[in-house]
Structure formats: structure tokens, C-alpha cells
Enzyme design. Structure first.
Site, PDB file in Angstrom:
ATOM      1  N   LEU A 106      43.673  21.513  88.676  1.00  0.00           N
ATOM      2  CA  LEU A 106      44.045  20.263  88.340  1.00  0.00           C
ATOM      3  C   LEU A 106      42.946  19.594  87.097  1.00  0.00           C
ATOM      4  O   LEU A 106      43.266  18.686  86.430  1.00  0.00           O
ATOM      5  CB  LEU A 106      43.799  19.137  89.515  1.00  0.00           C
ATOM      6  CG  LEU A 106      44.755  19.417  90.479  1.00  0.00           C
ATOM      7  CD1 LEU A 106      44.413  18.594  91.974  1.00  0.00           C
ATOM      8  CD2 LEU A 106      46.242  19.333  90.137  1.00  0.00           C
ATOM      9  N   LYS A 108      39.000  20.899  84.768  1.00  0.00           N
ATOM     10  CA  LYS A 108      38.310  21.812  84.632  1.00  0.00           C
ATOM     11  C   LYS A 108      36.864  21.124  84.142  1.00  0.00           C
ATOM     12  O   LYS A 108      37.132  20.113  83.400  1.00  0.00           O
ATOM     13  CB  LYS A 108      38.344  22.836  83.685  1.00  0.00           C
ATOM     14  CG  LYS A 108      39.438  23.904  84.431  1.00  0.00           C
ATOM     15  CD  LYS A 108      39.545  25.122  83.451  1.00  0.00           C
ATOM     16  CE  LYS A 108      40.747  26.273  83.894  1.00  0.00           C
ATOM     17  NZ  LYS A 108      40.760  27.364  83.205  1.00  0.00           N
ATOM     18  N   GLY A 109      35.658  21.426  84.462  1.00  0.00           N
ATOM     19  CA  GLY A 109      34.265  20.451  84.152  1.00  0.00           C
ATOM     20  C   GLY A 109      33.334  21.440  83.881  1.00  0.00           C
ATOM     21  O   GLY A 109      33.409  22.809  84.207  1.00  0.00           O
ATOM     22  N   LYS A 110      32.187  20.761  83.689  1.00  0.00           N
ATOM     23  CA  LYS A 110      30.859  21.376  83.346  1.00  0.00           C
ATOM     24  C   LYS A 110      30.363  22.198  84.750  1.00  0.00           C
ATOM     25  O   LYS A 110      29.856  23.288  84.473  1.00  0.00           O
ATOM     26  CB  LYS A 110      29.823  20.456  82.692  1.00  0.00           C
ATOM     27  CG  LYS A 110      28.728  21.208  82.357  1.00  0.00           C
ATOM     28  CD  LYS A 110      27.782  20.189  81.530  1.00  0.00           C
ATOM     29  CE  LYS A 110      26.415  20.895  80.999  1.00  0.00           C
ATOM     30  NZ  LYS A 110      25.530  19.929  80.362  1.00  0.00           N
ATOM     31  N   PHE A 111      30.672  21.733  85.758  1.00  0.00           N
ATOM     32  CA  PHE A 111      30.073  21.903  86.916  1.00  0.00           C
ATOM     33  C   PHE A 111      31.037  22.651  87.874  1.00  0.00           C
ATOM     34  O   PHE A 111      30.388  23.131  89.016  1.00  0.00           O
ATOM     35  CB  PHE A 111      29.491  20.785  87.636  1.00  0.00           C
ATOM     36  CG  PHE A 111      28.520  20.134  86.727  1.00  0.00           C
ATOM     37  CD1 PHE A 111      27.091  20.732  86.616  1.00  0.00           C
ATOM     38  CD2 PHE A 111      28.799  18.742  86.190  1.00  0.00           C
ATOM     39  CE1 PHE A 111      26.284  19.759  85.640  1.00  0.00           C
ATOM     40  CE2 PHE A 111      27.692  18.075  85.466  1.00  0.00           C
ATOM     41  CZ  PHE A 111      26.759  18.707  85.202  1.00  0.00           C
ATOM     42  N   GLY A 112      32.351  22.772  87.571  1.00  0.00           N
ATOM     43  CA  GLY A 112      33.250  23.484  88.369  1.00  0.00           C
ATOM     44  C   GLY A 112      34.507  23.161  88.303  1.00  0.00           C
ATOM     45  O   GLY A 112      34.815  22.533  86.945  1.00  0.00           O
ATOM     46  N   ASN A 113      35.458  23.336  89.000  1.00  0.00           N
ATOM     47  CA  ASN A 113      36.883  23.150  88.682  1.00  0.00           C
ATOM     48  C   ASN A 113      37.466  22.363  90.009  1.00  0.00           C
ATOM     49  O   ASN A 113      37.096  22.320  91.088  1.00  0.00           O
ATOM     50  CB  ASN A 113      37.725  24.530  88.785  1.00  0.00           C
ATOM     51  CG  ASN A 113      36.901  25.374  87.751  1.00  0.00           C
ATOM     52  OD1 ASN A 113      36.622  24.828  86.516  1.00  0.00           O
ATOM     53  ND2 ASN A 113      36.942  26.437  87.955  1.00  0.00           N
ATOM     54  N   VAL A 114      38.529  21.785  89.699  1.00  0.00           N
ATOM     55  CA  VAL A 114      39.471  20.926  90.931  1.00  0.00           C
ATOM     56  C   VAL A 114      40.746  21.835  90.906  1.00  0.00           C
ATOM     57  O   VAL A 114      41.495  22.159  90.058  1.00  0.00           O
ATOM     58  CB  VAL A 114      39.544  19.443  90.418  1.00  0.00           C
ATOM     59  CG1 VAL A 114      40.294  18.739  91.659  1.00  0.00           C
ATOM     60  CG2 VAL A 114      38.340  18.884  89.988  1.00  0.00           C
ATOM     61  N   ASP A 223      30.404   2.542  86.235  1.00  0.00           N
ATOM     62  CA  ASP A 223      31.162   3.299  85.244  1.00  0.00           C
ATOM     63  C   ASP A 223      32.599   3.118  85.272  1.00  0.00           C
ATOM     64  O   ASP A 223      33.109   4.097  85.288  1.00  0.00           O
ATOM     65  CB  ASP A 223      30.579   4.704  85.288  1.00  0.00           C
ATOM     66  CG  ASP A 223      30.738   5.740  84.081  1.00  0.00           C
ATOM     67  OD1 ASP A 223      30.914   4.783  83.070  1.00  0.00           O
ATOM     68  OD2 ASP A 223      30.595   6.829  84.287  1.00  0.00           O
TER      69      ASP A 223
END
Length: 368
Positions: A106, A108-114, A223
Site C-alpha cells: 500500500l 513504501k517509505g524510508k523505514f519500511g513498507n505497508v 502535523d
């Protein structure tokens, strides 16, 4: 916490004295708006194998909201509500990654995935966020994740993304999150350029209700922005990123967190701030919904700062008087002069245009 991992190093910190590696970076950097948007990938994969699980207890059952008598507002059906509360009804148990069928990513990011995931035993559909401990430690943002888990796991509101549970192994941390079928609000805004008054007012009512729920529990988000919002089954707004949030019993903080375009004057000037920073963010968000860009957007950071502290607010000619009135009452230099969240929900422009799917669930006192 959105499906796109959005934890970034900052001068924000909690005052925890934990003996773990969960340390705060010492260098203070100005917050910037960083977009991490990648398309979905329709592949079937599993992120891990041979994992050790930690005992994790499931959250208590959540009762679906009752029907609203307000014209034009329809309560969410029990079939959808039961989907969102099914995990809370399961017996307490241990979890490992082997308990899940893992579907398409769903985000992707710097620290992992969903990943879209299904719990095998009870067939619960959810979003499973997989974070790498090494990356979190490298960037010094473990305190943000801990804070995010502590806050989000205790919140129960139809416009706040549920965190059902979490578990971890030697290398990874897994967050069991509510699946928001309609995806990211930021992508929806990019797709349309800007929203009409009905959709913007609906989102504003939902946001105000969710933030009032948070503030009653002394949680400041700090935020609010399109990148941190998702959309549920009926297109309802869901606050989905609590990485910068704080549970502040005094409701007063001094660290500068958040996104540059959305920072209020008191945070830019390094003054003590409270929950009214979220009122400013709500005003910026309403403007971006209707116009397609933040109100103080400028070529340079220094110019953006200048415009914010001077509340240099300019409206395009196509905005209605009602929407301009709401935005102007939220974007006030002095926090005490900003329109309260109840006033947002009762504002004539919101009441005339909102087509909210879920009824308000805010309560004036804590549930026992």
C-alpha cells in the site's frame, strides 16, 4: 500515521529517560514539507520469515456510532463498522508474521513498507506496517514511533485510523492498522487539483470532530496536512499519522515540529505552544482543500516564514465569503483568538455545505 512512512529526524523529542537506544538527535533542523508518494505495486509478496513474536494484547471492543438525526448525514452501515471493530473482538493471543497472508504493498517509505494483509485465523483485513529497527535507530526516530504507538493505540474515533495492535521480532516492528480503502487524501487532492465546497466542508467537520476528541484527551497532533490523512470506506477523512503528536498533560510544548507550510507563528518564533496549533493547521488545510496549495506557499523558506508570522493571507477571487470567513477565523496570529473546534463544526459555511457520512461522537468527558 499514514501508509507512507513519514517519520523524519527533527529536534522534536520526548523527555523519556529510557535506557534503550531510543535517543533524540541533537541537531535541530527546520521542518520542511517532504512528500513521499509512490504508486501502489500490485504484486503478492511476504516481507519476512522465521520471526519471533512478542505477546501483544488486543484493544477493547469499539461500539459503532449510532445513527445521526441531522439531515444529509448518514450513519455508517453496521457491515462496515463491524469490519473496523472485528479485530477488537478477537481473543488475546500472540502474533507473528506467519499469522498473516500478505498482499499488495500500500505504500513504501524510508523505514519500511505497508502491506494489505489478512489475518489467517479470523480473516480480518488490515494494513500491516513493517518497519526496520536498524533504520529507525540509524535516524534516531525511535522515540517518535514509541510515541505514535502509545497515542494512536488508545484513540477510538471514526475519523482517526485505528491501530489494533503491534508486535515485533529481532529486526522488524509490525503495526496492525485499520485499512482505509479509499486511500490517501493527498493523492485525491493532486488528482482533482482542489475540492469543491461540499467536500471541503465535510472534511473540515470530520477533522474538527476528531481533533476535539484528541484535545479532550490532551493529545496535540501538530502535523495536520493532506499527506497525513486517509479516506475510509465512505470517503470519510481519517487522521493517520501521529508521529509528531504529543500527549502533554499540561497541553503546552516548546519544540518546533511539523511541516513548514503548516507551522503556526508561535512555533516558528520558538514560543511555548498548546493545542491551538492544530487550529492553525486546520485553517491552512481548509485553504489548501479549496485552492490546491497552502496559503503561505513561497519560493523560499525565509519568505514562507515571513508570510506566516505576518499572517500574509491572500484569497483567490473564486472563494466564497463563508469559506474565507472560516479560514480567516482560524488563521489568527494570537492563538487565543482562533476559532475553537466546536465553532468550526457549527460555522454556517460548514453546516450549509457538509455532507458528513458519520455522526459526531465527541464526548465532553472521558469514557469510563
Amino acid at each position: 500515521m499514514s501508509y507512507k512512512e513519514n517519520l523524519i529526524p527533527s529536534s522534536c523529542s520526548s523527555s523519556s529517560s529510557s535506557s534503550s537506544k531510543f535517543a533524540t538527535p541533537s541537531s535541530a533542523t527546520a521542518a520542511q514539507r517532504v512528500l513521499r508518494k509512490q504508486p501502489y505495486v500490485s504484486i503478492f509478496t511476504t516481507p519476512s520469515d522465521n520471526l519471533l513474536a512478542q505477546r501483544a494484547q488486543l484493544a477493547p471492543r469499539v461500539t459503532p456510532a449510532a445513527s445521526s438525526s441531522v439531515p444529509g448525514r448518514v450513519a455508517l452501515g453496521t457491515d462496515v463498522a463491524s469490519h473496523n471493530t472485528a479485530l477488537a473482538e478477537a481473543p488475546k493471543r500472540k502474533f507473528t508474521i506467519d499469522d498473516f497472508d500478505i498482499g499488495r504493498p500500500l505504500g513504501k517509505g524510508k523505514f519500511g513498507n505497508v502491506y494489505l494483509a489478512r489475518e489467517k485465523q479470523n480473516k480480518f483485513i488490515m494494513a500491516l506496517k513493517v518497519l526496520f529497527k536498524s533504520q529507525l535507530e540509524k535516524e534516531g526516530v525511535e522515540h517518535q514511533l514509541r510515541r505514535e504507538i502509545e497515542i494512536q493505540s488508545h484513540l477510538r474515533h471514526p475519523n482517526i485510523l485505528r491501530m489494533y495492535n503491534y508486535f515485533h521480532d529481532r529486526k522488524r516492528i509490525y503495526l496492525m492498522l485499520e485499512f482505509a480503502p479509499r486511500g490517501e487524501l493527498y493523492k485525491e487532492l493532486q488528482k482533482h487539483g482542489r475540492f469543491d465546497e461540499q467536500r471541503s466542508a465535510t472534511f473540515m467537520e470530520e477533522l474538527a470532530d476528531a481533533l476535539q476528541y484528541c484535545h479532550e484527551r490532551k493529545v496535540i497532533h501538530r502535523d495536520i496536512k493532506p499527506e497525513n490523512l486517509l479516506m475510509g470506506y465512505k470517503g470519510e477523512l481519517k487522521i493517520a499519522d501521529f508521529g509528531w503528536s504529543v500527549h502533554a498533560p499540561s497541553l503546552r510544548r516548546r519544540t518546533m515540529c511539523g511541516t513548514l507550510d503548516y507551522l503556526p507563528p508561535e512555533m516558528i518564533e520558538g514560543k511555548t505552544h498548546d493545542e491551538k496549533v492544530d487550529l492553525w493547521c486546520a485553517g491552512v488545510l481548509c485553504y489548501e482543500f479549496l485552492v490546491g496549495m497552502p496559503p503561505f506557499d513561497s519560493p523560499s523558506h525565509s519568505e514562507t516564514h515571513r508570510r506566516i508570522v505576518n499572517v500574509d493571507l491572500k484569497f483567490p477571487p473564486f472563494l466564497s465569503e463563508g469559506s474565507k470567513d472560516l479560514i480567516s477565523k482560524l488563521l489568527r496570529y494570537h492563538p487565543a483568538q482562533r476559532l475553537p473546534l466546536k465553532g468550526v463544526m457549527e460555522h454556517p459555511w460548514v453546516k450549509a455545505n457538509s455532507r458528513r457520512v458519520l455522526p459526531p461522537v465527541y464526548q465532553s468527558s472521558h469514557p469510563k
